[in-house]
Design a protein around this motif. Structure first.
Motif, PDB file in Angstrom:
ATOM      1  N   ARG A 152      48.480  72.311  26.300  1.00 34.71           N
ATOM      2  CA  ARG A 152      48.896  71.234  27.171  1.00 34.71           C
ATOM      3  C   ARG A 152      47.897  70.366  27.772  1.00 34.71           C
ATOM      4  O   ARG A 152      48.196  69.665  28.798  1.00 34.71           O
ATOM      5  N   GLN A 153      46.807  70.400  27.215  1.00 32.28           N
ATOM      6  CA  GLN A 153      45.755  69.560  27.757  1.00 32.28           C
ATOM      7  C   GLN A 153      45.249  69.881  29.143  1.00 32.28           C
ATOM      8  O   GLN A 153      45.133  68.956  30.046  1.00 32.28           O
ATOM      9  N   HIS A 154      45.435  71.175  29.533  1.00 33.40           N
ATOM     10  CA  HIS A 154      45.248  71.360  31.000  1.00 33.40           C
ATOM     11  C   HIS A 154      43.700  72.286  30.787  1.00 33.40           C
ATOM     12  O   HIS A 154      43.224  72.858  29.685  1.00 33.40           O
ATOM     13  N   LEU A 155      43.039  72.585  31.926  1.00 30.38           N
ATOM     14  CA  LEU A 155      41.966  73.156  32.108  1.00 30.38           C
ATOM     15  C   LEU A 155      42.088  73.832  33.470  1.00 30.38           C
ATOM     16  O   LEU A 155      42.460  73.224  34.518  1.00 30.38           O
ATOM     17  N   VAL A 156      41.268  75.079  33.648  1.00 24.96           N
ATOM     18  CA  VAL A 156      41.157  75.624  34.956  1.00 24.96           C
ATOM     19  C   VAL A 156      39.794  75.838  35.366  1.00 24.96           C
ATOM     20  O   VAL A 156      39.167  76.567  34.560  1.00 24.96           O
ATOM     21  N   SER A 157      39.066  75.345  36.291  1.00 26.85           N
ATOM     22  CA  SER A 157      37.705  75.516  36.849  1.00 26.85           C
ATOM     23  C   SER A 157      37.829  76.789  37.575  1.00 26.85           C
ATOM     24  O   SER A 157      38.304  76.855  38.609  1.00 26.85           O
ATOM     25  N   HIS A 158      36.921  77.861  37.167  1.00 23.27           N
ATOM     26  CA  HIS A 158      37.037  78.847  38.063  1.00 23.27           C
ATOM     27  C   HIS A 158      35.608  79.191  38.714  1.00 23.27           C
ATOM     28  O   HIS A 158      34.519  79.022  37.955  1.00 23.27           O
ATOM     29  N   HIS A 159      35.572  79.174  39.834  1.00 20.64           N
ATOM     30  CA  HIS A 159      34.311  79.316  40.729  1.00 20.64           C
ATOM     31  C   HIS A 159      34.095  80.578  41.526  1.00 20.64           C
ATOM     32  O   HIS A 159      34.742  80.757  42.434  1.00 20.64           O
ATOM     33  N   PHE A 160      32.970  81.229  40.762  1.00 16.86           N
ATOM     34  CA  PHE A 160      32.948  82.892  41.532  1.00 16.86           C
ATOM     35  C   PHE A 160      31.485  82.494  42.208  1.00 16.86           C
ATOM     36  O   PHE A 160      30.475  82.034  41.662  1.00 16.86           O
ATOM     37  N   THR A 161      31.603  82.918  43.397  1.00 15.79           N
ATOM     38  CA  THR A 161      30.401  82.945  44.371  1.00 15.79           C
ATOM     39  C   THR A 161      30.267  84.410  44.869  1.00 15.79           C
ATOM     40  O   THR A 161      31.110  85.057  45.294  1.00 15.79           O
ATOM     41  N   PHE A 162      28.951  84.684  44.747  1.00 14.86           N
ATOM     42  CA  PHE A 162      28.470  86.084  45.040  1.00 14.86           C
ATOM     43  C   PHE A 162      27.278  86.299  46.196  1.00 14.86           C
ATOM     44  O   PHE A 162      26.771  85.277  46.462  1.00 14.86           O
ATOM     45  N   GLY A 163      27.760  87.177  46.974  1.00 19.11           N
ATOM     46  CA  GLY A 163      26.907  87.407  48.151  1.00 19.11           C
ATOM     47  C   GLY A 163      25.967  88.430  47.671  1.00 19.11           C
ATOM     48  O   GLY A 163      25.640  88.795  46.709  1.00 19.11           O
ATOM     49  N   GLU A 164      25.704  89.180  48.847  1.00 23.53           N
ATOM     50  CA  GLU A 164      24.815  90.445  48.557  1.00 23.53           C
ATOM     51  C   GLU A 164      25.537  91.798  48.287  1.00 23.53           C
ATOM     52  O   GLU A 164      24.712  92.584  47.619  1.00 23.53           O
ATOM     53  N   GLY A 165      26.948  91.829  48.293  1.00 19.50           N
ATOM     54  CA  GLY A 165      27.469  92.884  47.950  1.00 19.50           C
ATOM     55  C   GLY A 165      28.033  93.068  46.523  1.00 19.50           C
ATOM     56  O   GLY A 165      27.488  92.112  45.773  1.00 19.50           O
ATOM     57  N   ARG A 166      28.920  93.807  46.372  1.00 15.93           N
ATOM     58  CA  ARG A 166      29.163  93.981  44.742  1.00 15.93           C
ATOM     59  C   ARG A 166      30.599  93.124  44.385  1.00 15.93           C
ATOM     60  O   ARG A 166      31.062  92.957  43.459  1.00 15.93           O
ATOM     61  N   GLN A 167      31.109  92.456  45.643  1.00 18.65           N
ATOM     62  CA  GLN A 167      32.322  91.571  45.322  1.00 18.65           C
ATOM     63  C   GLN A 167      31.888  90.085  45.567  1.00 18.65           C
ATOM     64  O   GLN A 167      30.852  89.760  45.791  1.00 18.65           O
ATOM     65  N   ALA A 168      32.903  89.265  44.683  1.00 21.29           N
ATOM     66  CA  ALA A 168      32.663  88.040  44.625  1.00 21.29           C
ATOM     67  C   ALA A 168      33.882  87.241  45.134  1.00 21.29           C
ATOM     68  O   ALA A 168      35.069  87.895  45.019  1.00 21.29           O
ATOM     69  N   ARG A 169      33.646  85.912  45.524  1.00 23.99           N
ATOM     70  CA  ARG A 169      34.669  85.302  45.987  1.00 23.99           C
ATOM     71  C   ARG A 169      35.154  84.202  44.984  1.00 23.99           C
ATOM     72  O   ARG A 169      34.216  83.633  44.323  1.00 23.99           O
TER      73      ARG A 169
END
Length: 220
Positions: A152-169
């Protein structure tokens, strides 16, 4: 992207291309480019679909903005320059919509006016055989991954932001990627001719190794 060393070359080039005329930014966003361009004395109008982004822009400057889609919305008057920065045309997820974006630019331009697009080159050469993802940035507290749908000529940019804990946004940005030659054909369909293409806003040569380009189209 808001650093002066990034913004100033963009503003320098756009001000020169405007040559004293009125300017229209498609997807003006928060005014990252439009506000410093207006501070140069350039008359800037915008089109923007996102109300939250417009809220941020209005905290910075009182620029005229039409709320709507850059492929269809109409701003009053005619302009010497229309521009789209930082891959924004890819937010239109079909080829037809992207062609309509060119046609909308043409409708807003004076004869001989210019349409400027900043766009990345699809990085399919970096995809390992049999895989559909590539890491484009990995640094402390942040990981960026592009996943490709080559059918389909598509892409998805995934942005992972990490803080001090074990979870990411996680934030995701779907796009339709465009090859330079395909972009040129879109321009021709809308009555444009390619005037120049460089690897960046300072005029570096565009080569097979360039990861992005700034393309200037002139209305016939």
């Amino acid at each position: 992207m808001f650093a002066p060393e990034v913004v100033e070359p963009v503003v320098d080039r756009l001000a020169a291309l405007a040559a004293g005329g009125r300017v229209l930014e498609f997807a003006i966003g928060t005014g990252r480019v439009a506000v410093p361009l207006a501070a140069r004395g350039v008359s800037v109008t915008g089109i923007e679909l996102s109300e939250p982004m417009l809220g941020q822009l209005r905290k910075k400057a009182d620029l005229p903005v039409v709320v709507g889609d850059m492929a269809t919305a109409t701003a009053p008057g005619r302009y010497s320059l229309v521009y789209l920065v930082y891959n924004t045309i890819g937010n239109l997820l079909t080829q037809d919509e992207q062609v309509e974006c060119f046609r909308n630019a043409a409708r807003h331009l004076d004869p001989g006016g210019r349409f400027v697009i900043e766009l990345g080159v699809p990085e399919l050469r970096r995809l390992p055989p049999g895989q559909d993802a590539v890491v484009f940035t990995a640094e402390q507290g942040y990981l960026g991954v592009d996943t490709y749908d080559t059918v389909r000529q598509h892409l998805v940019s995934h942005h992972f932001t990490f803080g001090e804990g074990r979870q990411a946004r996680l934030g995701r940005c779907p796009q339709r990627y465009i090859w330079p030659a395909e972009l040129d054909l879109m321009g021709r369909l809308a009555g444009f001719e390619l005037e120049s293409r460089h690897a960046d806003w300072t005029g570096s040569e565009f080569t097979t190794e360039s990861s992005s380009h700034v393309s200037v189209y002139r209305r016939s």
